[in-house]
Enzyme design. Structure first.
Site: not given
Ligand code: NAD
Ligand code: DAU
Length: 336
Positions: A35, A125-127
């Protein structure tokens, strides 16, 4: 099946939990989330009271806690979604990105090895591939070339994940998805930020010339892709996930303004993001041909649904932008 999902109180994690609870009425889902500013249990109202769902507030970097979760809930499968996820924040300070995205993944991999879990899905991620020129798409064979501290932390986690497969035989699968959008996305990311600003008649801050391209995918389509990878993805493999919905940022912003019937004069060009990747585009033919997945909506349809959701859930994002978020916004956008 006992399934551990980390980061389940965030944007993609909460959507994935609700998707899995609905689709597999016999699965038991444990959600571990620290959180942070991005974790919000309001996103999981739909899971409250479900006897097959358990929330645990914990940090994936906490070795003892992760070991205990694995043991106590007899975890069989793990989907690691927890991360620091915002590129701009990683430019201001990378420490938490390294700690959670790399350190946390390493703790989970150890726990997965020690408890002999059946599948470890690393949500990436594609990054990690860096930036494209005007043509071409990222395939699973594209070299890693992360440009932001965020992308570098995710690429590091990917390499560690593959190393645990090679060295310890942990049954891992990695997914690399393009930009998501949809309900419950924190309004620091392009689409929800632009919708919230437009609804308040505030300027829409577009970085640089607005011609950077992203390949947009509705979050529900990402969830269905994670589902097929979790059940049928081959161990040790990487699967790209993308919607073939390339748009410049300016096109996205104009679509939002059009749907909200707001004037384009709200667009404000601001200083560019440092090291801003120019273009992402995903070749998802591997997951489509091997696992039979495909995206279900175009960006035009998905964006219209998303704009409607933000209109109907004003109290959700208004509560967020009335708190600490305003301090973040002032700091980030004053500097531009
Ligand atoms: P988010 O920022 O909305 O949510 C991240 C969640 O992780 C939050 O609930 C946060 O509290 C939790 N978390 C952070 N640090 C933690 C820690 N140390 N221990 C436990 N929980 C922690 O992120 P998101 O947009 O939902 O992205 C989720 C994942 O998907 C990330 O791994 C991200 O790299 C990846 N991803 C995101 C996108 C996208 O467009 N949003 C696209 C491709 C991949
Ligand atoms: O590609 C997948 C990645 O997509 C995920 O791994 C990341 O977790 C997720 O945050 C997202 O990264 P981006 O940097 O592409 O998303 P963001 O929404 O921050 O920005 C999208 C584009 O919009 C990018 O070119 C920067 C631009 N932008 C963003 C903001 C917040 C603006 O022009 N103005 C803004 O105020």
């Amino acid at each position: 099946m006992n399934l551990l999902i980390t980061g389940g109180a965030g944007f993609i994690g909460s959507s994935f939990i609700l998707f899995m609870l609905a689709k597999y009425p016999w699965y038991r889902i444990i959600n571990v989330d620290k959180l942070t500013y991005a974790g919000n249990l309001e996103n999981l109202r739909g899971a409250e009271g479900n006897p097959r769902y358990t929330f645990l507030k914990a940090d994936i970097c906490d070795r003892q806690a992760m070991d205990e979760v694995m043991r106590k809930y007899e975890i069989e499968v793990l989907v690691n979604i927890a991360a620091e996820s915002h590129v701009d924040r990683s430019i201001v300070g990378a420490a938490e990105f390294i700690q959670t995205n790399v350190g946390g993944t390493s703790v989970l991999l150890d726990a997965a090895r020690d408890h002999k879990i059946r599948k470890f899905v690393q949500v990436s991620t594609d990054e990690v591939y860096g930036s494209l020129g005007p043509s071409g798409k990222f395939t699973e064979q594209s070299p890693l070339h992360p440009n932001s501290p965020y992308a570098a932390s995710k690429a590091s986690a990917d390499l560690l994940t593959l190393a645990y497969h090679h060295t310890h035989g942990v049954p891992v699968v990695i997914t690399r998805c393009s930009n998501n959008y949809g309900p419950f996305q924190f309004p620091e990311k392009l689409i929800p930020l632009m919708i919230a600003n437009a609804l308040q008649d505030k300027p829409l801050p577009v970085y640089g010339d607005g011609m950077n391209v992203r390949d947009w995918l509705q979050v529900a389509d990402h969830c269905s892709a994670l589902d097929v990878v979790l059940h049928s993805g081959r161990t040790g493999e990487i699967y790209n996930i993308g919607g073939s919905n390339e748009k410049t940022n300016l096109e996205v912003v104009r679509l939002i303004l059009k749907q909200l019937e707001k004037p384009e004069s709200l667009i404000m060009f601001v200083k560019d993001r440092l090291g801003h990747d120019r273009r992402y585009a995903i070749d998802s033919s591997k997951i489509q041909s091997e696992l039979g997945w495909k995206p279900s909506v175009t960006i035009e349809e998905g964006l219209a649904q998303t704009v409607r959701w933000y209109l109907e859930h004003r109290e959700w994002w208004e509560r967020i932008i009335s708190g600490d978020y305003m301090e973040y916004y002032r700091k980030m956008y004053e500097e531009r």
